[in-house]
Design a protein around this motif. Sequence first.
Motif, short mmCIF file in Angstrom:
data_model
loop_
_atom_site.label_atom_id
_atom_site.label_comp_id
_atom_site.label_asym_id
_atom_site.label_seq_id
_atom_site.Cartn_x
_atom_site.Cartn_y
_atom_site.Cartn_z
N GLN A 13 0.83 -1.21 0.00
CA GLN A 13 0.00 0.00 0.00
C GLN A 13 0.86 1.26 0.00
O GLN A 13 0.55 2.23 -0.68
CB GLN A 13 -0.94 0.00 1.20
CG GLN A 13 -2.06 -1.02 1.07
CD GLN A 13 -2.89 -1.13 2.33
OE1 GLN A 13 -2.48 -0.71 3.42
NE2 GLN A 13 -4.08 -1.71 2.20
N THR A 29 1.37 6.44 -7.04
CA THR A 29 0.28 7.36 -7.40
C THR A 29 0.76 8.80 -7.30
O THR A 29 0.54 9.61 -8.22
CB THR A 29 -0.93 7.14 -6.47
OG1 THR A 29 -1.37 5.80 -6.62
CG2 THR A 29 -2.06 8.09 -6.80
N LYS A 34 2.21 1.61 -3.50
CA LYS A 34 1.14 2.05 -4.40
C LYS A 34 0.90 3.55 -4.23
O LYS A 34 0.74 4.29 -5.20
CB LYS A 34 -0.14 1.27 -4.12
CG LYS A 34 -1.25 1.53 -5.10
CD LYS A 34 -2.48 0.71 -4.72
CE LYS A 34 -2.80 -0.21 -5.84
NZ LYS A 34 -4.00 -1.01 -5.60
#
Length: 80
Positions: A56, A63, A59
């Motif tokens: 996470q 992003t 990620k």
Amino acid sequence: ATRSGENDVMSSLSPDEVKRELARLTELAGVELRPEVFDVLVELTRLDVVPTATAQVLKSLCTKSAMRQSMGGASAMTGR
């Protein structure tokens, strides 16, 4: 090996040795990371953060990197 067995191996290495081994693995895998990102991953590993949480974090960094790139900034992952 069990998770505790893996932890025993990792705990027998000094923090610098763990960092060097992880750097070697990322290089062998062809993964390019900015030093800041690599340091975050090392710290998450030392804190025994579960892999899904680490994913996470990655990620989220990707992003943010994509958003910066779309605005003309450098990538958070590679510095390019």
